[in-house]
Motif scaffolding. Structure first.
Motif, PDB file in Angstrom:
ATOM      1  N   LEU A   5       0.844  -1.195   0.000  1.00 44.66           N
ATOM      2  CA  LEU A   5       0.000   0.000   0.000  1.00 44.66           C
ATOM      3  C   LEU A   5       0.876   1.240   0.000  1.00 44.66           C
ATOM      4  O   LEU A   5       1.813   1.356   0.788  1.00 44.66           O
ATOM      5  N   TYR A   7       1.402   5.236   0.664  1.00 47.60           N
ATOM      6  CA  TYR A   7       0.881   6.255   1.576  1.00 47.60           C
ATOM      7  C   TYR A   7       1.535   7.583   1.227  1.00 47.60           C
ATOM      8  O   TYR A   7       2.759   7.685   1.141  1.00 47.60           O
ATOM      9  N   CYS A  14      -5.376   9.464   2.535  1.00 50.57           N
ATOM     10  CA  CYS A  14      -4.438   8.498   3.134  1.00 50.57           C
ATOM     11  C   CYS A  14      -4.502   8.582   4.662  1.00 50.57           C
ATOM     12  O   CYS A  14      -4.478   7.554   5.353  1.00 50.57           O
ATOM     13  N   ILE A  17      -7.710   6.882   5.844  1.00 52.70           N
ATOM     14  CA  ILE A  17      -7.575   5.419   5.769  1.00 52.70           C
ATOM     15  C   ILE A  17      -6.778   4.903   6.964  1.00 52.70           C
ATOM     16  O   ILE A  17      -7.110   3.870   7.550  1.00 52.70           O
ATOM     17  N   LYS A  18      -5.730   5.629   7.337  1.00 53.48           N
ATOM     18  CA  LYS A  18      -4.883   5.220   8.468  1.00 53.48           C
ATOM     19  C   LYS A  18      -5.505   5.519   9.826  1.00 53.48           C
ATOM     20  O   LYS A  18      -4.966   5.121  10.863  1.00 53.48           O
ATOM     21  N   GLU A  28     -15.259  -1.411   4.860  1.00 53.82           N
ATOM     22  CA  GLU A  28     -13.805  -1.563   4.706  1.00 53.82           C
ATOM     23  C   GLU A  28     -13.496  -3.002   4.330  1.00 53.82           C
ATOM     24  O   GLU A  28     -14.117  -3.935   4.842  1.00 53.82           O
ATOM     25  N   TYR A  33     -11.726   1.447   1.273  1.00 51.25           N
ATOM     26  CA  TYR A  33     -12.293   2.060   2.475  1.00 51.25           C
ATOM     27  C   TYR A  33     -13.405   2.991   2.012  1.00 51.25           C
ATOM     28  O   TYR A  33     -13.251   3.683   0.986  1.00 51.25           O
ATOM     29  N   LYS A  51      -7.208   1.726  -0.771  1.00 52.72           N
ATOM     30  CA  LYS A  51      -6.334   1.950   0.390  1.00 52.72           C
ATOM     31  C   LYS A  51      -4.943   2.406  -0.026  1.00 52.72           C
ATOM     32  O   LYS A  51      -4.225   2.990   0.774  1.00 52.72           O
TER      33      LYS A  51
END
Ligand code: 5GP
Ligand code: ZN
Length: 120
Positions: A5, A7, A14, A17-18, A28, A33, A51
Motif C-alpha cells: 500500500l 501512503y 491516506c 484510511i490510516k 472496509e 475504504y 487503500k
C-alpha cells in the motif's frame, strides 16, 4: 501476493484510511475504504477509495487496474448494505476541469434523491 500500500503523507484520504483523521466508516475490506462525505451533496453521500494512494483515474494502468474492479465490487456491496434500492449515482472527478479537490482516487456514491437524467 498483495500489493504494497502506498501512503502519501500530504494526502487527507491516506490519513483517513490510516485513522489519523476521523471519518464515519461505512465499509472496509483489504483493498477499499468507504466513509461519509463531510459535506454531503445528497441525503446519502459516500466516498469509496482504494487503500493505496493513486492520484486519480488518470493514473489507472494495466498494473493497478484490478483496483477499479475491487472498488466497483465494494460499491455494489455498499449499495445493498445501505439499501439504495431506488438507485444511485457514481461519480469520479478527474483533474481540475472536473473539480477534483482531493488528489486520491475516490468514487462518490450519491443517493436518496431523484436526480433526473441530466449529468450537469
Ligand atoms: P472531489 O471534489 O475531489 O471529487 O471530492 C472530494 C470530496 O471529499 C468532497 O465531496 C469533500 O466534501 C470531501 N472531503 C474533503 N475533505 C474531507 C474530510 O476530511 N472528510 C470527509 N469525510 N470528506 C472530505
Ligand atoms: Zn492518498
Amino acid at each position: 501476493m498483495a500489493d504494497v500500500l502506498r501512503y502519501d503523507k500530504d494526502c487527507i484520504f491516506c490519513k483517513i484510511i490510516k485513522g489519523e483523521i476521523p471519518s464515519t466508516k461505512v465499509y472496509e475490506d483489504e483493498n477499499c475504504y468507504a466513509f461519509r462525505d463531510i459535506n454531503p451533496q445528497a441525503p446519502v453521500h459516500i466516498l469509496v477509495v482504494p487503500k493505496t494512494h493513486i492520484a486519480s483515474c488518470a493514473d489507472i494502468d494495466a498494473e493497478n487496474a484490478h483496483i477499479a474492479g475491487e472498488i466497483f465490487t465494494a460499491i455494489a456491496f455498499i449499495a445493498r448494505q445501505e439499501g439504495l434500492d431506488g438507485g444511485y449515482r457514481v461519480i469520479t472527478n478527474c483533474g481540475e476541469d472536473a473539480g477534483q479537490t482531493v488528489h486520491h482516487l475516490h468514487f462518490h456514491i450519491l443517493a436518496g434523491v431523484k436526480m433526473g437524467e441530466r449529468l450537469l
